[in-house]
Design a protein around this motif. Structure first.
Motif, short mmCIF file in Angstrom:
data_model
loop_
_atom_site.label_atom_id
_atom_site.label_comp_id
_atom_site.label_asym_id
_atom_site.label_seq_id
_atom_site.Cartn_x
_atom_site.Cartn_y
_atom_site.Cartn_z
N LYS A 148 0.83 -1.20 0.00
CA LYS A 148 0.00 0.00 0.00
C LYS A 148 0.86 1.25 0.00
CE LYS A 148 -2.74 -1.73 3.32
NZ LYS A 148 -3.93 -2.00 4.13
N ARG A 188 -2.93 -0.09 -3.09
CA ARG A 188 -1.73 -0.79 -3.56
C ARG A 188 -1.32 -0.24 -4.92
NH1 ARG A 188 -1.27 -4.90 0.10
NH2 ARG A 188 -3.21 -5.03 1.27
N TYR A 218 10.03 -7.34 2.21
CA TYR A 218 8.69 -7.68 2.71
C TYR A 218 7.92 -8.50 1.67
CZ TYR A 218 4.01 -6.87 4.70
OH TYR A 218 2.75 -7.02 5.22
N MET A 226 9.12 -12.06 1.47
CA MET A 226 8.60 -12.89 2.57
C MET A 226 7.14 -13.26 2.33
SD MET A 226 10.33 -11.59 6.05
CE MET A 226 10.15 -9.85 5.81
N GLN A 227 6.37 -12.29 1.79
CA GLN A 227 4.98 -12.61 1.48
C GLN A 227 4.87 -13.72 0.45
OE1 GLN A 227 3.79 -8.51 0.50
NE2 GLN A 227 2.17 -8.77 2.02
N VAL A 250 9.59 -16.50 0.48
CA VAL A 250 11.05 -16.57 0.40
C VAL A 250 11.62 -16.09 1.73
CG1 VAL A 250 13.08 -15.68 -0.82
CG2 VAL A 250 10.95 -16.10 -2.07
N GLU A 251 12.68 -16.75 2.18
CA GLU A 251 13.32 -16.33 3.42
C GLU A 251 14.27 -15.16 3.13
OE1 GLU A 251 16.30 -18.24 6.77
OE2 GLU A 251 15.55 -19.51 5.15
N LYS A 274 8.27 -3.41 10.16
CA LYS A 274 7.49 -4.51 9.60
C LYS A 274 8.37 -5.74 9.30
CE LYS A 274 5.58 -3.40 5.55
NZ LYS A 274 4.80 -2.56 4.62
N ARG A 294 11.43 -6.22 10.60
CA ARG A 294 12.11 -6.63 11.84
C ARG A 294 11.20 -7.56 12.64
NH1 ARG A 294 15.59 -7.59 13.59
NH2 ARG A 294 16.35 -6.32 15.28
N ARG A 295 9.92 -7.24 12.73
CA ARG A 295 9.06 -8.10 13.55
C ARG A 295 8.78 -9.43 12.86
NH1 ARG A 295 5.16 -3.65 12.64
NH2 ARG A 295 3.50 -4.39 11.28
N ALA A 296 9.23 -9.57 11.62
CA ALA A 296 9.20 -10.88 10.97
C ALA A 296 10.54 -11.59 11.19
CB ALA A 296 8.92 -10.72 9.48
N GLY A 297 11.43 -10.96 11.98
CA GLY A 297 12.66 -11.64 12.36
C GLY A 297 13.85 -11.39 11.45
#
Ligand SMILES: Cc1cc2nc3c(=O)[nH]c(=O)nc-3n(C[C@H](O)[C@H](O)[C@H](O)COP(=O)(O)OP(=O)(O)OC[C@H]3O[C@@H](n4cnc5c(N)ncnc54)[C@H](O)[C@@H]3O)c2cc1C
Ligand code: SF4
Ligand code: SF4
Lengths: 164, 357
Positions: free
Chosen positions: B48, B60, B167, B170-171, B174-175, B195, B197-200
Motif C-alpha cells: 500500500k 496498492r 517484505y 517474505m509474502q 522466500v526467506e 514490519k 524486523r518483527r518478521a525476524g
C-alpha cells in the motif's frame, strides 16, 4: 535505536502507550509511527475523530485515546502497518491484540499460533479469536489474538503453522 | 508520419497523469510505453502506498495503475500504444519509435518525457555470479511473473526499495537472511523497517558486502562492518548463506532521450544523477520538451503523479488549449507538490531541486 535497528525502543513505545486508566477501559489503538513521513490515511480513516487532523501531511499522528473506540479500521488503512489495538478487558487472564497481517496462510479462527515480538522472537502462544476484514482493505486482514495479559504490549506479529 | 498535439513517452504514474491532464484540457494525446502494460513501476508494487489520499495513499500500487488506466480509457482524445519503444529525438522535432516490428515517425507539438529511472549496481568481488539481481528484476520476477528468484535472499540496501522488496519476498514465501546497509542508519521509512524486523529479519547497518562466493551460482556472501570513516573493519566478517543477493542501492534517471534532444542537463546527486534543468511548469530548456516523474529526479510515485499533472496541464496550455480551471488546477498541483516535499523525508529532494529549478 530505532533508526539503526528498525525496532522501536521502550521509550518510543512508552510515549505512544495509552494511560493505565484508558487501557483498563477497553480496546484502544496504539500508533507505533515515530518518523515524520508524508502520509495521513490513519487520520482520514478514523470515523470517531480520534486521530487529530494533520496540519501538515508530514506530521506525526496524534491520537485522543479518550475518543478511540478500538474499532480497528485504522489498522488496515495504515500503509505502514504501524497501528495495533490492545484490549486488557478481554478476560481475566488474557488480553486481546489486533494486528494487521498480510502473509499467507491467513490463520484459522481458534487456531494457536506463535506470538512474536517487535524483533520477530517467539515469546509465547496466541489464540486466534477473529479474522476481521475491513471494508475496502480486505487484503489486509486484522487478526484478533488472545494472549497472556503481560504480553499485550509486546506481541506484534505471529507465525502460522510450518512457515519459517 | 503520425501527428498529434502532445506525445507522452512512458505510461508510469507520471505519464498517465500527464495524459489525463492534457486530455482534460482538450489536447490530442499519444501515450507510448515500451512495456505491454501501463503503470510503469506501479505494476510491481503489491504494497500500500503512502502519500495523501489525492495521490491514492493506502491503495496498492498495482491497483493505482488500474485506476489510472480506466481514467485514460475515458478520454477519446488519448491514443495509447503499448509495446512502443521510443528510440530517438531528431532536430526537426520528430521522434521515432519501434512498434510491432515497424518504425514509427511521430511529430508532436509538445513532448512529455516520463521514462522513469534505472537501477544502480554495486561493485564487489564476484558480483557477476548467477543469482545476483537488481531489486527491480527480483520484483518483476516475483510480482509480475510469479517466479521466485530463489529460497534465501540477502538484501543489499535499506532504502524503501530494499525494505519493501524484502517484505514482498517474505509474502511470497522466500526467506530473507538479512539486510545490509553501509550507512549508519536505515535509509527507508522506519514503519517499513519495523514490519520486516518483527518478521525476524536482521538489519546490518554500518555493514557492506565484502564479496560474494559460489562455484557456478551464488551460495552466499561475506559482509563486514564499516567504521565512522566508512572503512571496513577487518575481523568483523560474517558469512551469510544465500542463493540470491538482491542489490537495492538506488535508481538513476533514464535520460538518454533528453541528452539526445539537447536539453541542458545537470548532475545533482540528491536527485539520482544527471537530471534535466527545467522550470516550475516542468518545461526543459527545449520549449517543446517537458518532463515528469523519476526521469526528472528520483522520488516517489506520489510526486511523479503530481508532476505529471503539472506537465500535462502546462504543455497543453502552451499550445493554446484552455479550460477555465487551468490556473486553479495548476496552483493546486504546485502546492500539493510543495506539501509532499515539506517534511524531513523531503529534505534531500528539496536541496536537490534548489540546484536545478
Ligand atoms: C519497490 C518500490 C517501492 C516503491 N514504493 C513507493 C511508495 O510506497 N510510494 C510512492 O509514492 N512511491 C513508491 N515507489 C516509487 C515509484 O514507484 C516511482 O517513483 C514511480 O513509479 C515513478 O514514476 P514514473 O512515471 O516517473 O516512472 P516509471 O513508473 O518508472 O514509468 C516509466 C515508464 O516509461 C517507460 N519507458 C521508459 N523508456 C521508454 C522508451 N524509450 N520508450 C517507451 N517507454 C519507455 C517504461 O516502460 C515505464 O513504463 C516505489 C518504487 C519501488 C521500486
Ligand atoms: S481504532 Fe477506530 S476509533 Fe480508534 S483511532 Fe483507529 S479508527 Fe479511530
Ligand atoms: S497512516 Fe500509518 S504510517 Fe501513515 S502517518 Fe498514520 S500511522 Fe503513520
Amino acid at each position: 535505536m530505532l533508526i539503526k535497528t528498525g525496532v522501536p525502543t521502550e521509550g518510543d513505545i512508552q510515549r505512544v502507550t495509552p494511560s493505565p486508566e484508558r487501557m483498563a477501559g477497553g480496546p484502544v489503538a496504539v500508533i507505533e509511527c515515530f518518523q515524520k513521513i508524508p502520509c495521513n490515511p490513519c487520520y482520514l480513516s478514523c470515523k470517531q475523530g480520534a486521530i487529530e487532523e494533520f496540519k501538515d501531511i508530514n506530521d506525526l499522528p496524534g491520537i485522543d485515546h479518550g475518543k478511540c473506540t478500538g474499532c480497528g479500521i485504522c489498522i488496515a488503512n495504515c500503509p505502514g502497518l504501524a497501528i495495533f489495538v490492545v484490549d486488557y478487558t478481554y478476560s481475566d487472564n488474557e488480553g486481546l491484540v489486533k494486528i494487521p497481517y498480510e502473509y499467507l496462510p491467513v490463520p484459522e479462527v481458534n487456531s494457536r499460533v506463535a506470538a512474536l515480538n517487535r524483533e520477530g522472537q517467539e515469546i509465547g502462544t496466541a489464540r486466534v479469536v477473529k479474522v476481521q476484514r475491513i471494508k475496502g482493505q480486505e487484503r489486509t486482514p486484522v487478526i484478533w489474538l488472545a494472549v497472556p495479559r503481560d504480553l499485550v504490549m509486546s506481541v506484534r506479529n505471529i507465525r502460522v503453522g510450518g512457515q519459517q | 508520419m503520425l501527428k498529434t498535439d502532445i506525445a507522452i513517452i512512458g505510461a508510469g504514474p507520471a505519464g498517465l497523469n500527464a495524459a489525463i491532464s492534457a486530455a482534460s484540457m482538450g489536447a490530442g494525446v499519444l501515450l507510448l510505453d515500451r512495456d505491454e502494460f501501463v503503470g510503469g513501476q506501479l505494476i510491481k508494487q503489491t504494497h500500500k502506498f503512502f502519500g495523501s489520499r489525492e495521490q491514492h495513499a493506502s491503495t496498492r500500487g498495482i491497483d493505482i495503475a488500474g485506476l489510472l488506466h480506466e481514467k485514460v480509457k475515458e478520454y477519446k482524445n488519448i491514443e495509447l500504444r503499448l509495446g512502443a519503444t521510443v528510440l530517438g529525438y531528431y532536430p526537426d522535432g520528430v521522434i521515432t519509435a519501434e512498434y510491432q516490428g515497424r518504425l514509427l515517425k511521430i511529430k508532436a507539438q509538445r513532448y512529455i518525457v516520463a521514462t522513469g529511472a534505472a537501477e544502480k549496481s554495486l561493485p564487489f568481488p564476484n558480483n557477476d555470479l548467477p543469482g545476483i539481481y537488481g531489486a527491480g528484476a527480483v520484483q518483476t520476477l516475483t510480482n509480475v511473473y510469479g517466479v521466485l528468484p530463489g529460497q534465501r535472499v540477502l538484501m543489499v540496501g535499506s532504502g524503501n526499495i530494499g525494505l519493501i522488496v524484502s517484505y514482498q519476498l517474505m509474502q511470497a514465501g522466500v526467506e530473507v537472511a538479512g539486510i545490509v546497509e553501509a550507512a549508519p542508519n536505515i535509509g527507508g521509512y522506519l514503519v517499513h523497517a519495523a514490519k520486516i524486523r518483527r518478521a525476524g529479519v536482521p538489519v546490518f547497518t554500518s555493514h557492506t558486502i565484502k564479496e560474494a562466493y559460489g562455484d557456478s551460482v551464488v551460495q552466499g556472501a561475506v559482509i563486514w562492518q564499516l567504521d565512522e570513516k566508512w572503512q571496513p573493519v577487518p575481523g568483523t566478517e560474517k558469512d551469510i548463506k544465500a542463493d540470491v543477493i538482491c542489490v537495492a542501492v538506488g535508481l538513476t534517471p533514464l535520460t538518454e532521450l533528453l541528452w539526445q534532444a539537447g536539453c541542458k542537463m545537470k548532475f545533482v546527486s540528491q536527485l539520482g544523477g544527471h537530471v534535466p534543468v527545467r522550470d516550475e511548469n516542468m518545461m526543459t530548456t527545449m520549449p517543446d520538451i517537458y518532463v515528469a516523474g523519476d526521469v526528472s529526479g528520483v522520488e516517489e510515485a506520489s510526486a511523479a503523479m503530481v508532476e505529471g499533472k503539472i506537465a500535462g496541464l502546462c504543455a497543453a496550455a502552451s499550445i493554446g488549449c484552455s479550460t477555465g480551471e487551468f490556473d486553479e488546477l495548476r496552483s493546486r498541483a504546485l502546492s500539493q507538490l510543495a506539501e509532499l516535499r515539506s517534511g524531513p523525508a523531503g529534505e534531500k529532494i528539496r536541496s536537490g531541486l534548489k540546484l536545478l529549478v
